[in-house]
Scaffold this motif. Sequence first.
Motif, PDB file in Angstrom:
ATOM      1  N   TRP A 101       0.906  -1.278   0.091  1.00 61.93           N
ATOM      2  CA  TRP A 101      -0.018   0.199   0.110  1.00 61.93           C
ATOM      3  C   TRP A 101       0.820   1.235  -0.078  1.00 61.93           C
ATOM      4  CZ3 TRP A 101      -0.125   3.585   4.132  1.00 61.93           C
ATOM      5  CH2 TRP A 101      -1.111   4.631   3.936  1.00 61.93           C
ATOM      6  N   SER A 139       1.001   3.465  -3.515  1.00 58.72           N
ATOM      7  CA  SER A 139       0.441   4.888  -3.313  1.00 58.72           C
ATOM      8  C   SER A 139       1.613   5.974  -3.311  1.00 58.72           C
ATOM      9  CB  SER A 139      -0.400   5.020  -1.901  1.00 58.72           C
ATOM     10  OG  SER A 139      -1.067   4.173  -1.687  1.00 58.72           O
ATOM     11  N   VAL A 142      -0.164  -5.758  -4.625  1.00 58.09           N
ATOM     12  CA  VAL A 142      -0.906  -4.807  -4.149  1.00 58.09           C
ATOM     13  C   VAL A 142      -0.430  -3.408  -4.800  1.00 58.09           C
ATOM     14  CG1 VAL A 142      -1.072  -3.528  -1.781  1.00 58.09           C
ATOM     15  CG2 VAL A 142      -1.190  -6.073  -1.930  1.00 58.09           C
ATOM     16  N   ASN A 198      -7.284   2.799  -1.471  1.00 56.35           N
ATOM     17  CA  ASN A 198      -6.291   1.835  -1.557  1.00 56.35           C
ATOM     18  C   ASN A 198      -6.154   1.103  -0.243  1.00 56.35           C
ATOM     19  OD1 ASN A 198      -5.622   2.663  -4.233  1.00 56.35           O
ATOM     20  ND2 ASN A 198      -3.786   3.974  -3.270  1.00 56.35           N
ATOM     21  N   SER A 199      -6.567   1.680   0.905  1.00 56.26           N
ATOM     22  CA  SER A 199      -6.512   0.954   2.118  1.00 56.26           C
ATOM     23  C   SER A 199      -7.428  -0.598   1.702  1.00 56.26           C
ATOM     24  CB  SER A 199      -7.058   1.298   3.354  1.00 56.26           C
ATOM     25  OG  SER A 199      -8.297   1.649   3.303  1.00 56.26           O
ATOM     26  N   THR A 204      -2.782  -0.518  -6.249  1.00 56.27           N
ATOM     27  CA  THR A 204      -2.983   0.836  -5.675  1.00 56.27           C
ATOM     28  C   THR A 204      -2.319   1.964  -6.242  1.00 56.27           C
ATOM     29  OG1 THR A 204      -0.881   0.391  -4.335  1.00 56.27           O
ATOM     30  CG2 THR A 204      -2.950  -0.122  -3.112  1.00 56.27           C
ATOM     31  N   ALA A 215      -5.876  -2.400  -1.022  1.00 52.10           N
ATOM     32  CA  ALA A 215      -4.526  -3.536  -0.743  1.00 52.10           C
ATOM     33  C   ALA A 215      -5.094  -4.727  -0.055  1.00 52.10           C
ATOM     34  CB  ALA A 215      -3.839  -2.648   0.288  1.00 52.10           C
TER      35      ALA A 215
END
Lengths: 336, 325, 287
Positions: free
Chosen positions: A149, A153, A207, A264-265, A211, A268
């Motif tokens: 993540w 990000s 991930v 994204n949390s 993300t 992920a």
Amino acid sequence: MSAPAPSPDLARARGRADGIPAALVGLVAVTAGCLWALGAVHRPDLAGQAPAWFWGTIVALWLAAWWVTDRLAKAVPPTPGARRVLDLMVPLLFGAFLIFLWEIVTVGAGVPMVLMPPPSAIGARLAQSLPTLAEDFGQTVLRAVIPGWALGSGLGIAIALLCDRVPFLRRGLMPIGNFVSALPMIGIAPIMVMWFGFDWQSKVAVVVVMTFFPALVNTVAGLSASGALERDLMRSYAADWATTLLKLRLPSAMPFVFNALKINSTLALIGAIVAEFFGTPILGMGFRISTEVGRMSLDMVWAEIAVAAVTGSVFYGLLALAERRVTFWHPSYRRR
Amino acid sequence: MTTEAALPSGPARSGARGGGRTVSAVLFGGRTGPVLVIVAAILALWYAACLPMNAGLPSMPTEGDLATRYQAAWALERPVLPSPHQILMELRVSTCGRLPSDQPFWSAFFSCEIRWTPRNLLFHAWTTLSSTLVGFLMGGLLGIVLAVLIVHMKTLEKSLMPWIIASQTVPILAVAPIVIVVLGSLGITGLLPKSIISAYLCFFPVTIGMVKGLTSPHPIDLDLMRTYDASVWATFWKLRWPAALPFLFASLKVAIAISLVGAIVGELPTGAQAGLGARLLTGSYYGQTVQIWAALIAAAALAALAVAAVGLAERITVAALGGRR
Amino acid sequence: MVEAARAKTVPAPAGDGATGIAADRAKAAAPVVTARGLSLTFQTNDGPVYALKDVDLDIAAGEFVSLIGPSGCGKTTLLRVIADLEQATAGTIRVNGLDPDAARRQRQYGYVFQAPGLFPWRTVEKNVMLPLEIFGLPAAERRARAAKNLELVNLKGFEKKYPWQLSGGMQQRASIARALSFDPALLLMDEPFGALDEIVRDKLNGQLLALWAATGKTVVFVTHSIPEAVFLSTKIVVMSPRPGRIIDVIDCDFPRDRTLDIRETPEFLAVAHRVREGLRAGHSYDD
């Protein structure tokens, strides 16, 4: 403690606060009823063969609970503090009652464990398997979700800044980014497993890819969120790109950046768990879910899902708190 | 001196500079030009990466000049990274069968005879698409109904809405295997369990978007309806529903995309019978990289088509409503 | 009265023409703004729009010049050209004897927009310090100047508030303090009080006049209110739209310490009448 009964005029002046005492009395009654039912349903003569009168009682409890919730939801509390308590209490009671119904129906009707285990069994399983759950948590969340993540990000935000500097990149990458955002990116999981092996590295890769694009697209959108007037102001100061970015455009992009971080949390967690369906060492939340489902031990699966749910909520909640601190000035948070 | 932020200010002066459009202006300045350049760059990078990515494979020649090594790297049976034209060929072969050898290459490439068998990629794509669409319809309807109830019933707004928002933060896809297995043990298999997962995934954005949309009318508009003594029903159809439509379509686009994700993930736990998810899983079991990539491209195409279809529906609706927005 | 802000620590030394404005206003003849044959044409999809056409204008140091006209007459565009926020397509313009671009880079003017444009994540004090941070002034100096200028606009005590905690009039005053904070000799104001109600506007007009009298700055002020223009200005430039051009330039020599009462006097009404006539002439020309 004896609450002084408000005079009718005063109660009317305060709105519909008069509904609250009755609702609270109802709440106590419903809670007592629920506790009784919980005790009764586990008795050998009731479990799995609950008679009609028991179900009648449950329906009555349900109606009573609805009445209480209705009263509480429509009540206008006398103080802001009381309103906050109510706003928190109503959904909590609602959730608690749903779990109560789940327990009563699964135990009372004798639903087989392989179909739907009761919450009590899930809770027991959760308490028993804490070490396993903790290991899975470490493998999936600490090794894959959080690094992936942060990396994905961060990369998205960095490329967004680059796009901002180089208009050609922005014009070329943005349509692609918007397109990719709608694609089922989870599908790259088998490829990543093939490239980076079964362990956490391949999950991190999945991930990162999932993300990256939301961060990129949202940050670019955020960087153009500052107003024309504010940009003219910076121009009248002959401020250079870095200064304008630092003083004006990054701060006004923050709501968008946090939006991406929150999206994204969840992405992920999903990415890491689903990627584990394609292969892992004998560890991880996704691995546990897929193997325990295969062995029909659904209580363990639900325990794992409970951990995932709490993780997701806490992750999101922490981000929301950080957002509130950073973008306190945004109209949705302002307090005079 | 400092460099300045190149920010547009004031009205756009398109064509102010005029003059002829050079090739570089078209490639780097227009709308589609930069996208094409970036896509070409990605493809070139992809081809270039094939050799280093595949170099470790036993079937790769360790000797020879770069050209022969690259040729080998682009034509491997089970590459780590297949070349784009291999994927294109796989798409062609897995939809229309092997190339007939008695024709020149390009006419053979475009002559297509589709056999509807479980070996056909189109068959798998259709399997996934059908459960995506059924799930999308169920989830979309459920989402709209829930939103209407929430907007009109304060009790639901206070008790249910927080849970709907909170459940957005939970990795719901983790529940997918349970749904498949539990429904499977009840004898329900095939399209429905996958659709249920899709529906479950896509009702959340629809509910949240619609609640926002249905409550988007300005208090002044609601007051206006009150001055007409309009019924709840009339207020809904004349004010709330039209106001909510832009929100509805925005959330439907999100919904159909994750409905597809739900269908694909729903195909994983059943042990790979049919669908694009199954193709991904079998490809991953047997190391068939090219097959995985082809399934991935097919999934991407489905997603693009589905989102475009919703976009088209949005345009038609907006046009029918007088082209607002 | 408030002491004129004469600090000499503004990073960019003003050009030749801009020094010593307050020293002697009587012979302040050095032009601050000179425009000759200034034109600006926007190309739009509906064909060219002539925002400015053949504008000739001289603004001397210490003057308070109002640009007045109906909306779309190019008065804001003219101000933006002076500020180098917009570039003329023909003609010449000098600001303090410099190119507008060079003048902007030397931070020779302060600009006050139609809206306050305060950053919501900065306190009022930090907002006033924004240009000073960008110009690289030391922290102590920044704080001193913010305090002085906030006091100048009667916002003492609101330093730690956020802009959204203030009323519209207070926000606009804070933005004026921000424009004054680096002590530019030229103040460009684009309908700064347009969004405020009449009562607040009257009050701020009075305060602005006092500020101008105390600091001796040159002010270019865009407005569409005739009383506001006549009350504030030493010179009124009447403009008309499509193409945006100057119709009339009216001198307006009321005493510097004028109060709102002068708006009832015959002299005031005469000037206002001439402005109105000019505006009307511009319109009939067009329609």
